[in-house]
Design an enzyme around this catalytic site. Structure first.
Site, short mmCIF file in Angstrom:
data_model
loop_
_atom_site.label_atom_id
_atom_site.label_comp_id
_atom_site.label_asym_id
_atom_site.label_seq_id
_atom_site.Cartn_x
_atom_site.Cartn_y
_atom_site.Cartn_z
N ARG A 118 41.86 -31.36 4.40
CA ARG A 118 40.73 -31.38 5.34
C ARG A 118 40.98 -30.57 6.61
NH1 ARG A 118 40.84 -36.61 3.52
NH2 ARG A 118 39.21 -37.00 1.99
N LYS A 140 33.84 -17.10 9.69
CA LYS A 140 33.21 -17.28 8.38
C LYS A 140 34.30 -17.14 7.32
CE LYS A 140 28.47 -15.57 8.96
NZ LYS A 140 27.54 -14.51 8.52
N GLU A 182 31.56 0.24 9.62
CA GLU A 182 31.26 -0.99 10.37
C GLU A 182 31.43 -0.76 11.88
OE1 GLU A 182 29.88 -3.55 9.08
OE2 GLU A 182 30.64 -3.96 7.08
N LYS A 224 31.87 -7.48 18.14
CA LYS A 224 31.79 -8.62 17.21
C LYS A 224 32.05 -9.92 17.98
CE LYS A 224 32.05 -10.85 13.09
NZ LYS A 224 32.12 -10.77 11.65
N GLU A 234 25.26 -18.29 13.15
CA GLU A 234 24.18 -17.42 12.71
C GLU A 234 22.84 -18.15 12.66
OE1 GLU A 234 25.19 -14.55 9.65
OE2 GLU A 234 23.09 -14.03 9.41
N ARG A 238 23.37 -13.65 15.77
CA ARG A 238 24.47 -13.11 14.95
C ARG A 238 23.94 -12.27 13.80
NH1 ARG A 238 30.10 -16.10 12.83
NH2 ARG A 238 30.78 -14.35 11.55
N ASN A 242 24.08 -7.96 10.51
CA ASN A 242 23.57 -7.58 9.18
C ASN A 242 22.89 -6.22 9.17
OD1 ASN A 242 24.47 -9.96 8.04
ND2 ASN A 242 22.61 -11.06 8.61
N HIS A 245 22.92 -4.02 6.12
CA HIS A 245 23.42 -4.82 5.01
C HIS A 245 22.33 -5.27 4.04
CE1 HIS A 245 27.03 -4.63 7.36
NE2 HIS A 245 27.70 -5.37 6.51
N HIS A 249 24.01 -4.62 0.70
CA HIS A 249 24.38 -5.67 -0.25
C HIS A 249 23.68 -5.49 -1.59
CE1 HIS A 249 25.76 -8.74 3.03
NE2 HIS A 249 26.77 -8.05 2.57
N HIS A 262 32.36 -1.31 0.38
CA HIS A 262 31.38 -2.01 1.19
C HIS A 262 30.77 -1.10 2.27
CE1 HIS A 262 29.41 -5.23 3.30
NE2 HIS A 262 30.07 -4.93 4.41
N1 LIG Z 1 34.17 -13.30 7.04
C1 LIG Z 1 33.41 -12.33 7.51
O1 LIG Z 1 32.73 -12.47 8.53
C2 LIG Z 1 33.37 -11.05 6.76
C3 LIG Z 1 32.79 -9.91 7.35
C4 LIG Z 1 32.82 -8.71 6.65
C5 LIG Z 1 33.43 -8.65 5.40
N2 LIG Z 1 33.97 -9.78 4.84
C6 LIG Z 1 34.60 -9.73 3.52
O2 LIG Z 1 35.69 -8.82 3.55
C7 LIG Z 1 35.94 -8.36 2.22
C8 LIG Z 1 36.25 -6.88 2.26
O3 LIG Z 1 37.40 -6.69 3.02
P1 LIG Z 1 38.25 -5.33 2.96
O4 LIG Z 1 37.35 -4.17 3.00
O5 LIG Z 1 39.30 -5.48 3.99
O6 LIG Z 1 38.81 -5.35 1.47
P2 LIG Z 1 40.19 -5.87 0.79
O7 LIG Z 1 40.70 -7.09 1.44
O8 LIG Z 1 39.92 -5.92 -0.66
O9 LIG Z 1 41.18 -4.66 1.09
C9 LIG Z 1 40.94 -3.41 0.51
C10 LIG Z 1 42.17 -2.85 -0.20
O10 LIG Z 1 43.10 -2.36 0.77
C11 LIG Z 1 44.40 -2.90 0.53
N3 LIG Z 1 45.05 -2.96 1.85
C12 LIG Z 1 44.73 -3.79 2.86
N4 LIG Z 1 45.41 -3.47 3.97
C13 LIG Z 1 46.18 -2.40 3.66
C14 LIG Z 1 47.11 -1.60 4.37
N5 LIG Z 1 47.33 -1.78 5.68
N6 LIG Z 1 47.74 -0.59 3.72
C15 LIG Z 1 47.48 -0.38 2.40
N7 LIG Z 1 46.61 -1.08 1.68
C16 LIG Z 1 45.96 -2.07 2.29
C17 LIG Z 1 44.17 -4.19 -0.16
O11 LIG Z 1 45.28 -4.57 -0.94
C18 LIG Z 1 42.94 -3.86 -1.03
O12 LIG Z 1 43.35 -3.22 -2.20
C19 LIG Z 1 34.70 -8.71 1.42
O13 LIG Z 1 35.01 -9.74 0.51
C20 LIG Z 1 33.69 -9.18 2.45
O14 LIG Z 1 32.82 -10.17 1.96
C21 LIG Z 1 33.95 -10.95 5.50
ZN LIG Z 2 29.76 -5.49 6.43
#
Ligand SMILES: NC(=O)c1ccc[n+]([C@@H]2O[C@H](COP(=O)([O-])OP(=O)(O)OC[C@H]3O[C@@H](n4cnc5c(N)ncnc54)[C@H](O)[C@@H]3O)[C@@H](O)[C@H]2O)c1
Ligand SMILES: [Zn+2]
Length: 368
Positions: A118, A140, A182, A224, A234, A238, A242, A245, A249, A262
């Site tokens: 929890r 989030k 972004e 942010k 949100e 917030r 989007n 997006h 999306h 993305h």
């Molecule tokens: N929580 C939120 O508010 C929020 C906001 C935006 C996106 N997201 C989420 O984030 C995710 C996307 O994140 P992402 O783009 O970071 O993708 P990811 O976490 O898949 O990373 C992308 C790739 O880069 C590699 N990598 C990461 N750091 C590295 C580094 N320093 N050197 C070499 N390789 C590296 C990872 O192993 C992976 O293969 C999605 O699932 C999305 O839904 C969440």
């Molecule tokens: Zn985004």
């Protein structure tokens, strides 16, 4: 070495985002100082674990779990394995999870921290640009279902977010550009905070030049932080995050999350939003063109000519922001964005056709 600390307000108290060049080699002290956790467990992925997670685990004297890499792993099965591992490691209520990786790792590890016993302490160490300026900030957390992205999750803010821009040196150039999209989005949302830094650093960073990246990252973090501090759950403002997006999306979902990164899908979404904003008279043509021209340095991204409007529409209509035949968009306007703008499917279809008609090496400004 300067440290910038940006404060994020949250219902559970406030937390800091520290942006510090070269800090990853010596983070243990900062992590221990920021949380009351008596012991840490480090979660990373198979790529980042080797690069950075193992070193940090060693500094903390903590066990390390490497999750499989990528979005496909952001699911309930991986969450189950992670929680099982935490329990096997003898986790207790006053222990802390340290998530080292991109948005996939921080989303899933943050969620595991929220639901295991929890609620455990947790710290985010984002290692992608997208993670640094977006995913790791705002609390989030969650995972995907087969039916769609981020359908299971909760708000569980970290106690600290540690950003070392130096780790971007190992990140793939395409991933870096995806994160820069972004940053560009944040600049449209809050030009007052970000436009100067953008113009100084954006082009160089898109080319892989990381000197001075910390300054641009820090300003994007401020955008942010400001947005989520004002509306953590949100309920209103917030939704600005989007921007781009709605279409983004839908493009990702329509292509099974395989064709676009993305940020690339969001890039198409931003172009559509700029065009709709210009057509609606929210933005002057030259202003819309100014943003489109900045985006050009992130091109090319996979073309939308291979994704049919029907496929996109199927996912647009499932968008959470849709109600009654029209989709609600976030649209740019001078100095920021307008929320909840109703746009008919016919209008979006027209803009989508224009995006599809852009030649592969075409100038985005020709859209306006
Ligand atoms: N929580 C939120 O508010 C929020 C906001 C935006 C996106 N997201 C989420 O984030 C995710 C996307 O994140 P992402 O783009 O970071 O993708 P990811 O976490 O898949 O990373 C992308 C790739 O880069 C590699 N990598 C990461 N750091 C590295 C580094 N320093 N050197 C070499 N390789 C590296 C990872 O192993 C992976 O293969 C999605 O699932 C999305 O839904 C969440
Ligand atoms: Zn985004």
């Amino acid at each position: 070495m300067t440290v910038q600390r940006i404060e994020v307000a949250s219902s559970t108290g406030s937390y800091g985002v520290l942006v510090e060049q070269g800090s990853l080699s010596d983070l243990a002290g900062r992590i221990r100082g920021a949380t009351r956790a008596s012991r840490f467990l480090v979660v990373s992925d198979t790529r980042v674990g080797r690069l950075y997670g193992a070193g940090l685990a060693q500094q903390l004297g903590a066990p390390l779990l490497e999750l499989p890499e990528g979005e496909q792993a952001k699911n309930l099965a991986t969450l189950g394995e992670l929680v099982d591992w935490l329990v096997e490691q003898g986790v207790e209520r006053d222990h802390g999870v340290v998530a080292v990786g991109g948005g996939v790792v921080t989303d899933i590890a943050g969620f595991a921290a929220a639901v295991t016993l929890r609620g455990l302490h947790w710290v985010a160490v984002p290692t992608t640009l997208l993670g640094m300026v977006d995913a790791a900030i705002g609390g989030k957390t969650g995972v995907d279902l087969a039916a769609g992205k981020n359908l299971v999750g909760c708000f569980w803010p970290p106690e600290l977010v540690l950003v070392d821009p130096e780790v971007l040196a190992t990140l793939d150039r395409r991933q870096l550009r995806s994160g820069l999209m972004e940053v560009l989005k944040a600049a449209i949302i809050s030009p007052f905070l970000l436009e100067d830094a953008l113009d100084q650093r954006f082009v160089a960073m898109a080319g892989g030049e990381l000197d001075g990246a910390a300054q641009l990252i820090e300003q994007a973090v401020r955008v942010k932080a400001e947005v989520v501090s004002a509306d953590e759950r949100e309920e209103g403002s917030r939704a600005a995050m989007n921007l781009g997006h709605t279409l983004g999306h839908a493009l990702e979902a329509a292509t099974g999350y395989r064709l676009f990164l993305h940020g690339e899908a969001v890039g198409w979404g931003l172009l559509a939003a700029l065009r709709l904003a210009r057509d609606r008279g929210f933005l002057a043509t030259d202003e819309a063109m100014r943003w489109a021209a900045r985006m050009q340095v992130l091109a090319p991204f996979p073309p939308v000519s291979q994704v049919s409007w029907d496929d996109v529409l199927a996912f647009l209509s499932r968008d959470k922001k849709r109600s009654g035949g029209v989709v609600r968009w976030v649209l740019p306007r001078p100095g920021g964005v307008a929320l909840g703008v109703e746009v008919s499917e016919v209008e979006v279809a027209g803009v989508y056709r224009e995006l599809q008609a852009l030649p592969a090496s075409g100038q985005f400004t020709s859209l306006f």
